[in-house]
Design a protein around this motif. Structure first.
Motif, PDB file in Angstrom:
ATOM      1  N   LEU A 220      -0.845 -35.154  -2.596  1.00 27.40           N
ATOM      2  CA  LEU A 220      -0.079 -34.459  -1.559  1.00 27.40           C
ATOM      3  C   LEU A 220       0.356 -33.074  -2.044  1.00 27.40           C
ATOM      4  CD1 LEU A 220       1.193 -34.669   1.255  1.00 27.40           C
ATOM      5  CD2 LEU A 220       3.242 -35.619   0.183  1.00 27.40           C
ATOM      6  N   ILE A 221       0.769 -32.979  -3.305  1.00 26.68           N
ATOM      7  CA  ILE A 221       1.155 -31.682  -3.877  1.00 26.68           C
ATOM      8  C   ILE A 221      -0.046 -30.743  -3.899  1.00 26.68           C
ATOM      9  CG2 ILE A 221       1.933 -30.526  -5.981  1.00 26.68           C
ATOM     10  CD1 ILE A 221       3.590 -33.030  -6.585  1.00 26.68           C
ATOM     11  N   SER A 222      -1.208 -31.260  -4.273  1.00 34.95           N
ATOM     12  CA  SER A 222      -2.425 -30.440  -4.305  1.00 34.95           C
ATOM     13  C   SER A 222      -2.780 -29.930  -2.914  1.00 34.95           C
ATOM     14  CB  SER A 222      -3.592 -31.237  -4.882  1.00 34.95           C
ATOM     15  OG  SER A 222      -3.444 -31.450  -6.253  1.00 34.95           O
ATOM     16  N   ILE A 223      -2.686 -30.809  -1.929  1.00 35.50           N
ATOM     17  CA  ILE A 223      -2.996 -30.411  -0.550  1.00 35.50           C
ATOM     18  C   ILE A 223      -2.034 -29.326  -0.083  1.00 35.50           C
ATOM     19  CG2 ILE A 223      -3.043 -31.200   1.845  1.00 35.50           C
ATOM     20  CD1 ILE A 223      -4.030 -33.911   0.807  1.00 35.50           C
ATOM     21  N   PHE A 224      -0.752 -29.528  -0.370  1.00 34.76           N
ATOM     22  CA  PHE A 224       0.244 -28.539   0.030  1.00 34.76           C
ATOM     23  C   PHE A 224      -0.026 -27.190  -0.625  1.00 34.76           C
ATOM     24  CE2 PHE A 224       4.275 -26.344  -0.852  1.00 34.76           C
ATOM     25  CZ  PHE A 224       4.722 -26.143   0.444  1.00 34.76           C
ATOM     26  N   ALA A 225      -0.329 -27.212  -1.919  1.00 33.63           N
ATOM     27  CA  ALA A 225      -0.582 -25.971  -2.649  1.00 33.63           C
ATOM     28  C   ALA A 225      -1.836 -25.276  -2.127  1.00 33.63           C
ATOM     29  CB  ALA A 225      -0.713 -26.261  -4.133  1.00 33.63           C
ATOM     30  N   THR A 226      -2.899 -26.050  -1.882  1.00 31.16           N
ATOM     31  CA  THR A 226      -4.152 -25.467  -1.407  1.00 31.16           C
ATOM     32  C   THR A 226      -4.005 -24.889  -0.007  1.00 31.16           C
ATOM     33  OG1 THR A 226      -5.411 -27.056  -2.745  1.00 31.16           O
ATOM     34  CG2 THR A 226      -6.592 -25.944  -0.971  1.00 31.16           C
ATOM     35  N   VAL A 227      -3.335 -25.622   0.869  1.00 28.32           N
ATOM     36  CA  VAL A 227      -3.110 -25.134   2.238  1.00 28.32           C
ATOM     37  C   VAL A 227      -2.257 -23.871   2.219  1.00 28.32           C
ATOM     38  CG1 VAL A 227      -1.974 -25.670   4.431  1.00 28.32           C
ATOM     39  CG2 VAL A 227      -3.426 -27.381   3.330  1.00 28.32           C
ATOM     40  N   SER A 228      -1.236 -23.839   1.368  1.00 25.57           N
ATOM     41  CA  SER A 228      -0.373 -22.653   1.268  1.00 25.57           C
ATOM     42  C   SER A 228      -1.175 -21.440   0.817  1.00 25.57           C
ATOM     43  CB  SER A 228       0.776 -22.914   0.293  1.00 25.57           C
ATOM     44  OG  SER A 228       1.581 -23.981   0.727  1.00 25.57           O
ATOM     45  N   PHE A 229      -2.022 -21.644  -0.182  1.00 32.31           N
ATOM     46  CA  PHE A 229      -2.838 -20.546  -0.703  1.00 32.31           C
ATOM     47  C   PHE A 229      -3.814 -20.053   0.358  1.00 32.31           C
ATOM     48  CE2 PHE A 229      -6.800 -19.429  -3.160  1.00 32.31           C
ATOM     49  CZ  PHE A 229      -6.374 -18.178  -3.549  1.00 32.31           C
ATOM     50  N   ALA A 230      -4.526 -20.984   1.006  1.00 32.29           N
ATOM     51  CA  ALA A 230      -5.509 -20.604   2.024  1.00 32.29           C
ATOM     52  C   ALA A 230      -4.830 -19.935   3.211  1.00 32.29           C
ATOM     53  CB  ALA A 230      -6.287 -21.832   2.478  1.00 32.29           C
ATOM     54  N   GLY A 231      -3.693 -20.494   3.638  1.00 32.77           N
ATOM     55  CA  GLY A 231      -2.965 -19.920   4.767  1.00 32.77           C
ATOM     56  C   GLY A 231      -2.506 -18.505   4.494  1.00 32.77           C
ATOM     57  N   TRP A 232      -2.012 -18.264   3.267  1.00 33.62           N
ATOM     58  CA  TRP A 232      -1.569 -16.912   2.934  1.00 33.62           C
ATOM     59  C   TRP A 232      -2.739 -15.942   2.919  1.00 33.62           C
ATOM     60  CZ3 TRP A 232       2.432 -14.002   3.107  1.00 33.62           C
ATOM     61  CH2 TRP A 232       2.438 -12.781   2.423  1.00 33.62           C
ATOM     62  N   LEU A 233      -3.887 -16.356   2.394  1.00 33.70           N
ATOM     63  CA  LEU A 233      -5.059 -15.474   2.396  1.00 33.70           C
ATOM     64  C   LEU A 233      -5.448 -15.074   3.819  1.00 33.70           C
ATOM     65  CD1 LEU A 233      -7.548 -16.918  -0.264  1.00 33.70           C
ATOM     66  CD2 LEU A 233      -6.360 -14.736  -0.343  1.00 33.70           C
ATOM     67  N   ILE A 234      -5.431 -16.045   4.730  1.00 35.61           N
ATOM     68  CA  ILE A 234      -5.826 -15.778   6.114  1.00 35.61           C
ATOM     69  C   ILE A 234      -4.830 -14.841   6.791  1.00 35.61           C
ATOM     70  CG2 ILE A 234      -6.130 -16.829   8.393  1.00 35.61           C
ATOM     71  CD1 ILE A 234      -7.228 -19.308   6.932  1.00 35.61           C
ATOM     72  N   VAL A 235      -3.535 -15.121   6.622  1.00 36.48           N
ATOM     73  CA  VAL A 235      -2.507 -14.319   7.293  1.00 36.48           C
ATOM     74  C   VAL A 235      -2.413 -12.921   6.679  1.00 36.48           C
ATOM     75  CG1 VAL A 235      -0.035 -14.130   7.747  1.00 36.48           C
ATOM     76  CG2 VAL A 235      -1.178 -16.332   8.012  1.00 36.48           C
ATOM     77  N   HIS A 236      -2.354 -12.863   5.370  1.00 34.17           N
ATOM     78  CA  HIS A 236      -2.158 -11.577   4.699  1.00 34.17           C
ATOM     79  C   HIS A 236      -3.327 -10.626   4.920  1.00 34.17           C
ATOM     80  CE1 HIS A 236      -0.754  -8.692   1.731  1.00 34.17           C
ATOM     81  NE2 HIS A 236      -1.914  -8.767   1.107  1.00 34.17           N
TER      82      HIS A 236
END
Length: 351
Positions: A220-236
Motif C-alpha cells: 500500500l505504501i508503494s502504491i501510494f508513493a508511485t501514484v503520488s510521483f506519477a500524479g505530480w509528473l502529470i500535473v506539474h
C-alpha cells in the motif's frame, strides 16, 4: 513491375513492419529501404518516413499520396503510423479516400499484446487483396462528433468493433509511447529517489518500521508513493488533456488514460530500479549481526528486502520533488511517440 510501397513512422512502426517483412519476403535486401518479393504478389518496398500533419493534428494521406507514389515509383502505398486516430468514438484501424491507391494504418488500434501477429494479418490483407476483413467499415460524417479527417464524406474508415476497444486503444498508445524512453530524462528524479532512499538504509528506525510492517501495508505504501510521483509528473508538466481539445469526450478520456498508463509504467520501472539499488545498499551497509542486535531477533533475506522496499518507497515520494529540476519540454517530448507529441504540441502552444 512497380513495387507496393510501405511507409512507416520511425520507432515502433518501423521496427514492427521490418520484422514482419523480413520473415515474409523471399529475398529481402537492405535496411532502409527494405525491398523484397512478397510471395504470390510481387515486389514490396519499405521506407521510413512520415506524412505531415494538418494544423488540426490530422493526417490527410490523400493530399500527399500522389507525390509519394510518383517519387518512389510505387503502384500502391500503405502508410503505417503510431498516431492514434478515432472516429465514431472507436479506434481507427485503416482509412483511405474512396478509390485511392493509398491507405493509412494506425498501429495503436492493434493494442499492446500480439501486435505483430495482428499487424501481419492486416498487412497481408492489404498487400494481397487491398482490403481487410477485420473491423467495421464506415463512411460519412458522424452526427455526434461532427466532420473531421477520419469520417468526412469520401473517406472509407475501418474502425475497431470490439467490446474492449477502449482498453485496446489505450494499451496500444502506451506501447507506442514506449515508457522506458522517459527514464533518461528523469535523471534528477532518479537522483532524488536514490539519495532519499539511502537515508532509510542508515537509520535504525526505518529498519524497525520495515520489520513490523506487513506485506500488504508495504504494498500500500508503494502504491501510494508511485501514484503520488506519477500524479505530480502529470500535473506539474501539464500532460493532462483539457476538455474540448479533442472531437469527443471519449477521445479525451482515452488520451488521458494513455498518459496515466505511460507515466505510471515509468514510475513503476523507476520504483523497481531504486528498490534493486536499495537491496544492494542494505546488504553492503548493514552487517547481519548488527541488524539482529538492533531488532533483537534473527534476520534473513526477507528483512533486507523489506528495508529496501520501505526505503525505495520513501525515495519515490522524494522523486516528485526531484522532477522539478528536469526540463518540462524534454519530459513532454519523451512521454509520447514522435507523431503523438507533434499532435499534442499544437494544444500546448496555446497554453
Amino acid at each position: 513491375m512497380q513495387p507496393i510501397g510501405i511507409l512507416a513512422d520511425s520507432g515502433q512502426p518501423m521496427a514492427d513492419v521490418s520484422a514482419i517483412l523480413r520473415s515474409v519476403l523471399t529475398d529481402a535486401t537492405g535496411d532502409n529501404p527494405l525491398r523484397g518479393t512478397w510471395p504470390g504478389v510481387g515486389p514490396v518496398e519499405l521506407r521510413e518516413g512520415t506524412v505531415p500533419l494538418t494544423p488540426e493534428g490530422d493526417v490527410e494521406l490523400g493530399a500527399h499520396a500522389g507525390e509519394l507514389l510518383d517519387a518512389h515509383r510505387w503502384s500502391r502505398l500503405i502508410y503505417v503510423t503510431d498516431l492514434p486516430l478515432s472516429a465514431w468514438e472507436k479506434p481507427v484501424i485503416t482509412q483511405r479516400a474512396a478509390d485511392s491507391p493509398a491507405v493509412l494504418l494506425s498501429l495503436p488500434a492493434l493494442g499492446a499484446f500480439g501486435v505483430r501477429r495482428r499487424l501481419r494479418a492486416v498487412l497481408t490483407g492489404l498487400v494481397e487483396h487491398d482490403e481487410l476483413s477485420i473491423g467495421e467499415l464506415r463512411g460519412g460524417p458522424d452526427p455526434e462528433e461532427g466532420e473531421d479527417s477520419a469520417d468526412r464524406p469520401g473517406v472509407e474508415t475501418r474502425v475497431l468493433d470490439h467490446p474492449g476497444l477502449t482498453l485496446r486503444m489505450v494499451a496500444g498508445m502506451v506501447r507506442s509511447n514506449e515508457p522506458g524512453r522517459l527514464l533518461p530524462v528523469l535523471s534528477s528524479s532518479l537522483a532524488a529517489m536514490v539519495a532519499t532512499g539511502g537515508f532509510g538504509i542508515f537509520y535504525g528506525s526505518i529498519w524497525k518500521l520495515a520489520e513490523e510492517l506487513t506485506f500488504w501495508r508495504l504494498l500500500l505504501i508503494s502504491i501510494f508513493a508511485t501514484v503520488s510521483f506519477a500524479g505530480w509528473l502529470i500535473v506539474h508538466n501539464r500532460l493532462w488533456q483539457r476538455r474540448h481539445t479533442q472531437e469527443s469526450r471519449w477521445r479525451e478520456m482515452v488520451d488521458n488514460l494513455a498518459t496515466v498508463g505511460t507515466i505510471g509504467m515509468t514510475a513503476i520501472i523507476l520504483h523497481f530500479a531504486v528498490w534493486l539499488v536499495m537491496v544492494l545498499a542494505s546488504l553492503v551497509v548493514i552487517p547481519q549481526a548488527y541488524l539482529e542486535g538492533e531488532l533483537e531477533r534473527d534476520v534473513g533475506v526477507i528483512t533486507y528486502l523489506s528495508i529496501a522496499w520501505l526505503s525505495a518507497s520513501l525515495g519515490a515520494m522524494a522523486g516528485a520533488l526531484g522532477s522539478n529540476f528536469d526540463r518540462e519540454v524534454e519530459i513532454r517530448s519523451a512521454t509520447y511517440n514522435l507523431r503523438e507529441h507533434e499532435r499534442r504540441a499544437r494544444s500546448w502552444a496555446g497554453d
